[in-house]
Scaffold this motif. Structure first.
Motif, short mmCIF file in Angstrom:
data_model
loop_
_atom_site.label_atom_id
_atom_site.label_comp_id
_atom_site.label_asym_id
_atom_site.label_seq_id
_atom_site.Cartn_x
_atom_site.Cartn_y
_atom_site.Cartn_z
N GLN A 1 -34.17 -52.42 6.63
CA GLN A 1 -33.12 -51.98 5.71
C GLN A 1 -33.04 -50.45 5.68
O GLN A 1 -31.96 -49.87 5.68
CB GLN A 1 -33.39 -52.55 4.31
CG GLN A 1 -33.20 -54.06 4.22
CD GLN A 1 -33.75 -54.66 2.94
OE1 GLN A 1 -34.46 -54.01 2.18
NE2 GLN A 1 -33.42 -55.93 2.70
N GLY B 1 -31.43 -49.29 8.98
CA GLY B 1 -30.16 -49.90 9.33
C GLY B 1 -30.23 -50.85 10.51
O GLY B 1 -29.26 -50.99 11.27
N GLU C 1 -30.14 -54.43 12.15
CA GLU C 1 -29.60 -55.76 11.86
C GLU C 1 -30.73 -56.79 11.83
O GLU C 1 -31.54 -56.87 12.77
CB GLU C 1 -28.58 -56.17 12.93
CG GLU C 1 -27.30 -55.35 12.91
CD GLU C 1 -26.40 -55.72 11.74
OE1 GLU C 1 -26.51 -56.84 11.23
OE2 GLU C 1 -25.59 -54.85 11.33
N HIS C 2 -30.80 -57.57 10.76
CA HIS C 2 -31.88 -58.56 10.65
C HIS C 2 -31.44 -59.73 9.78
O HIS C 2 -30.47 -59.63 9.01
CB HIS C 2 -33.14 -57.92 10.06
CG HIS C 2 -32.97 -57.47 8.64
ND1 HIS C 2 -32.35 -56.29 8.30
CD2 HIS C 2 -33.34 -58.05 7.46
CE1 HIS C 2 -32.34 -56.14 6.99
NE2 HIS C 2 -32.94 -57.20 6.46
N GLU C 3 -32.17 -60.83 9.92
CA GLU C 3 -31.94 -62.02 9.11
C GLU C 3 -32.92 -62.03 7.94
O GLU C 3 -33.71 -61.09 7.76
CB GLU C 3 -32.12 -63.28 9.96
CG GLU C 3 -31.12 -63.42 11.09
CD GLU C 3 -31.31 -64.71 11.88
OE1 GLU C 3 -32.26 -65.48 11.55
OE2 GLU C 3 -30.52 -64.96 12.81
N PHE D 1 -34.34 -60.09 14.29
CA PHE D 1 -33.59 -58.85 14.22
C PHE D 1 -33.05 -58.50 15.59
O PHE D 1 -33.34 -59.19 16.58
CB PHE D 1 -34.48 -57.71 13.68
CG PHE D 1 -35.61 -57.30 14.57
CD1 PHE D 1 -35.53 -56.14 15.34
CD2 PHE D 1 -36.78 -58.05 14.64
CE1 PHE D 1 -36.58 -55.75 16.16
CE2 PHE D 1 -37.84 -57.66 15.46
CZ PHE D 1 -37.73 -56.50 16.22
N GLU D 2 -32.24 -57.44 15.66
CA GLU D 2 -31.66 -56.98 16.92
C GLU D 2 -31.90 -55.50 17.10
O GLU D 2 -31.90 -54.75 16.12
CB GLU D 2 -30.15 -57.25 16.96
CG GLU D 2 -29.75 -58.69 16.91
CD GLU D 2 -28.24 -58.87 17.02
OE1 GLU D 2 -27.54 -57.86 17.33
OE2 GLU D 2 -27.75 -59.98 16.79
N LYS E 1 -32.13 -59.71 21.22
CA LYS E 1 -32.58 -60.61 20.16
C LYS E 1 -34.11 -60.63 20.12
O LYS E 1 -34.76 -61.02 21.10
CB LYS E 1 -32.06 -62.03 20.39
CG LYS E 1 -30.55 -62.13 20.59
CD LYS E 1 -29.80 -61.88 19.31
CE LYS E 1 -28.31 -62.13 19.50
NZ LYS E 1 -27.53 -61.80 18.28
#
Length: 324
Positions: free
Chosen positions: A98, A101, A103-105, A118-119, A125
């Motif tokens: 977070q 920044g 990207e994550h689930e 996350f990416e 992936k």
């Protein structure tokens, strides 16, 4: 004669500098080798691993500027797991993602383990997976020269997820040729109604010795580009067993590269019937054969059989500044 687990996973990047920033500054992995693609010496090959560059801890990247993006699909190594010590570490990483920044689930269960998908900036992936004192292939050693607390650091590679249109041929190669065992399955977390994911294990077992397969008849074939996984390599303990594996792959009728000397390890490549590229690699001699453990990754490393070409190779390589 058993494979020990995952040796390394090799991925394509279009931006080596940004790649270095992400994997060392955000993920806290160590650059353990800065080399060239031995099959195309105009391209850099970067290896990130644990504190000592142990087998089973390396993500490697081929640098190909201007590379097109990956179009996902089947016949692919869809995601790669990175091991952390505990489920508590996933909470730390969720906050860190977070902050940066990334990207994550949300944290989810996969194969009865706590995971956080996350990416990276190119869409690769990745999945953090918690060891939680599980028995199996031992982890590596987290790199301490980073702002990430050692107790939360990445300690090695976990399972890779393969997506294929027809699982049977891939499962056949894993079980009947490479000696993996089918040890279970788990529900897909990517949406309702999707097929379960099957788990295959080798060696001492555990997440560092697993391949996960999901059959997806609904997807097109992957078109690999930046962020896509080029191949996965499995661990062979030494050169004696490597020779036996080379004979076994040949007898099995699999088209293959034959023996390839990468200096840091011996390799053999082949594609299973769904088109996924597998590699068998030795643990020996290792990345410290030409650099001390303390100085890993600091200079451009070439194997001895390429040293006479160093001047020409360095002239053709693009400038690459990796800020420490």
């Amino acid at each position: 004669m058993n494979l020990l687990g995952i040796h390394h996973v090799s991925i394509l990047t279009g931006k080596a500098e940004k790649n270095f920033e992400f994997y060392t500054k955000i993920l806290g992995m160590r650059l353990v080798k800065k080399g060239v693609n031995q099959d195309d010496t105009t391209s850099y090959h970067l290896f990130y691993g644990d504190a000592k560059g142990n087998p089973g801890t390396e993500l490697t990247f081929f640098d190909i500027p201007m590379l097109a993006k990956t179009h996902p699909g089947v016949s692919s190594i869809t995601s790669t797991s990175l091991r952390v010590k505990s489920s508590a570490s996933l909470e730390y990483w969720k906050e860190r993602f977070q902050q940066f920044g990334v990207e994550h689930e949300e944290i989810k269960k996969r194969a009865n383990r706590s995971t956080l998908a996350f990416e990276d900036f190119e869409g690769t992936k990745l999945i953090l997976v918690a060891d939680d004192n599980e028995e199996g292939v031992a982890p590596g050693e987290a790199w301490s020269e980073t702002d990430i607390p050692v107790e939360h650091g990445i300690v090695g590679l976990g399972a890779v997820l393969l997506r294929v249109r027809d699982q049977q041929p891939t499962a056949h190669v894993l079980t009947n040729i490479l000696g993996f065992e089918h040890v279970g399955s788990y529900p897909s977390v990517d949406g309702e109604g999707l097929p379960d994911v099957d788990v295959f294990s080798t060696g001492e077992g555990g997440v560092g010795a697993e391949v996960h397969i999901q059959e997806r008849k609904d997807l097109p074939k992957e078109r690999i580009g930046r962020g896509g996984v080029h191949h996965v390599a499995f661990r062979i303990p030494n050169e004696e067993e490597y020779d036996k594996w080379a004979e076994l792959i040949q007898r099995a009728g699999l088209m293959n590269s034959g023996k390839v000397d990468r200096f840091y390890f011996k390799a053999l490549y082949f594609r299973e019937q769904n088109g996924i590229l597998f590699e068998l690699s030795t643990d020996t001699p290792g990345f410290d054969v030409d650099e001390s453990v303390d100085s890993l990754g600091q200079n451009l490393s070439l194997p001895p059989f390429m040293e006479h070409q160093r001047e020409e190779i360095e002239r053709k390589l693009r400038p690459l500044t990796l800020s420490e």
